[in-house]
Design an enzyme around this catalytic site. Structure first.
Site, mmCIF file in Angstrom:
data_model
loop_
_atom_site.group_PDB
_atom_site.id
_atom_site.type_symbol
_atom_site.label_atom_id
_atom_site.label_comp_id
_atom_site.label_asym_id
_atom_site.label_seq_id
_atom_site.Cartn_x
_atom_site.Cartn_y
_atom_site.Cartn_z
ATOM 1 C CB THR A 98 -6.788 -16.856 2.149
ATOM 2 O OG1 THR A 98 -7.152 -16.077 0.982
ATOM 3 C CG2 THR A 98 -7.391 -18.241 2.030
ATOM 4 C CG HIS A 109 -1.530 5.195 -0.386
ATOM 5 N ND1 HIS A 109 -2.374 5.838 0.488
ATOM 6 C CD2 HIS A 109 -2.231 4.140 -0.878
ATOM 7 C CE1 HIS A 109 -3.540 5.195 0.532
ATOM 8 N NE2 HIS A 109 -3.458 4.155 -0.288
ATOM 9 C CG ASP A 110 6.143 6.996 -3.424
ATOM 10 O OD1 ASP A 110 6.102 8.241 -3.320
ATOM 11 O OD2 ASP A 110 7.124 6.395 -3.904
ATOM 12 N NE ARG A 116 -3.923 1.937 2.486
ATOM 13 C CZ ARG A 116 -3.986 2.875 3.432
ATOM 14 N NH1 ARG A 116 -3.084 2.887 4.412
ATOM 15 N NH2 ARG A 116 -4.931 3.786 3.429
ATOM 16 C CG ASN A 132 -1.578 8.622 2.793
ATOM 17 O OD1 ASN A 132 -2.009 7.611 2.245
ATOM 18 N ND2 ASN A 132 -0.953 9.576 2.109
ATOM 19 C CB SER A 137 6.559 12.577 -2.414
ATOM 20 O OG SER A 137 5.485 11.821 -2.949
ATOM 21 C CB VAL A 159 0.676 11.398 -4.429
ATOM 22 C CG1 VAL A 159 0.738 12.892 -4.132
ATOM 23 C CG2 VAL A 159 -0.627 10.802 -3.901
ATOM 24 C CG HIS A 191 -8.251 -4.193 -1.336
ATOM 25 N ND1 HIS A 191 -9.311 -3.325 -1.508
ATOM 26 C CD2 HIS A 191 -7.168 -3.399 -1.123
ATOM 27 C CE1 HIS A 191 -8.884 -2.084 -1.402
ATOM 28 N NE2 HIS A 191 -7.590 -2.107 -1.178
ATOM 29 C CB THR A 192 -5.938 -11.079 -2.068
ATOM 30 O OG1 THR A 192 -6.048 -12.432 -1.628
ATOM 31 C CG2 THR A 192 -4.473 -10.776 -2.325
ATOM 32 N N GLY A 246 4.019 10.638 -8.727
ATOM 33 C CA GLY A 246 4.934 9.617 -9.229
ATOM 34 C C GLY A 246 5.675 8.868 -8.135
#
Length: 313
Positions: A234, A62-63, A58, A85, A72, A66, A184-185, A68
């Site tokens: 799982t 999330h890097d 994640r 975040n 950051s 935003v 999201h597994t 690239g």
């Protein structure tokens, strides 16, 4: 003169294109133990806490989403304070530990952005998922953008149109979107992000709802940060069960379940394919992650290689 100017423009364009490329062999000479150091540290962190695999994956998303893949998101404050975040993004200490090890081996050579990209791949592999090639040579940004993080990162309440609007301009197809959602597994979500789905939506499995309500009360502010696994079947295995769950109306987030409406739409068909064909999911996920890792990297003389990932030099 015109011909000379044109040649200069062409030369500069070729140089810019070359500098923007990432190479799998980037650290072979300058820091030959870089990749093995990252892999060993990630494997140890995931073995210590299974949830860390999802957290590092994640962090990469999330890097990159935003401004690239430029690390950051690791700068203290800034994007870390953005709503998607704050109090939920994790794994910073693992990245910091890896960075310290690499600085001891090869001072100011391996960027924080590359560490995040490789750690995401190694996290998925550690939990039984597919591998993919990670190009290297990213540089670290000297800025971060909290406002962009608030606007660019898709919300848990997103519908198909919202997801397409967020991913499409970055070059992702619907297949990519459905495949990346398969991240999201693994991982967990906070009650505040699925409360509305539990109490106000009808396309949700009754037994699934009942099992979640005790830990996620209806009242806003009550148990907001309580966690539930995104894949209750799982939760610590990177597999295709996420899609089976969607077909059973067991998507935890609204943005999960919107991928499968039970009909013959394009997203429905992709979900059904991934649910019945683990290899198809693994291949599509790996392909989409290569695209993710190549989002607007800083290369060449752009940015810097930070000495400490949480602050600029």
């Amino acid at each position: 003169m015109a011909s000379s100017s044109l040649s200069l423009v062409l030369l500069l364009s070729l140089a810019a294109a070359a500098s923007a490329q990432l190479w799998t062999t980037f650290y072979d000479s300058s820091c030959p133990k870089a990749l093995s150091t990252i892999k060993d540290a990630v494997t140890a962190a995931v073995n210590k806490e299974n949830r860390m695999g999802a957290s590092l994956l994640r962090l990469h998303f999330h890097d990159c989403f935003v401004q690239g893949c430029d690390a950051s998101v690791l700068l203290s404050g800034n994007e870390q304070n953005a709503f998607p975040n704050v109090k939920s993004l994790r794994g910073f200490e693992v990245i910091d530990s890896i960075k310290a090890k690499l600085e001891a081996l090869c001072k100011q050579t391996v960027s924080c952005a590359d560490i995040v990209a490789v750690a995401a791949r190694d996290s998925v592999v550690a939990l039984g998922g597919p591998t993919w090639t990670v190009g290297l040579g990213r540089r670290d940004s000297t800025t971060a953008n909290e406002a962009l993080a608030n606007s660019a990162l898709p919300a848990p309440s997103s519908d198909i149109v919202n997801l397409t609007d967020a991913f499409g301009p970055k070059g992702f197809s619907l297949t990519d979107i459905v495949a990346l959602s398969g991240a999201h597994t693994i991982g967990q979500a906070q009650c505040q992000n699925f409360r509305d789905r539990l109490y106000n939506e009808t396309n949700i499995n009754t037994g699934f709802t009942t099992s979640l309500k005790a830990n996620c009360p209806r009242a806003t502010g009550s148990g907001d940060n309580n966690l539930a696994p995104l894949d209750p079947t799982t939760p610590y295995s990177f597999d295709n069960v996420y899609y089976t769950n969607l077909k059973s109306q067991k998507g935890l987030l609204h943005s999960d379940q919107v991928l499968y409406a039970g009909g013959s739409g394009a997203a429905d068909n992709i979900v059904s394919n991934f649910a019945s064909n683990p290899a198809a999911f693994s291949s599509a996920f790996a392909s989409a992650m290569v695209k993710m890792a190549n989002l607007s990297p800083l290369t060449g003389s752009q940015g810097q290689v930070r000495l400490t990932c949480s602050k600029v030099n």
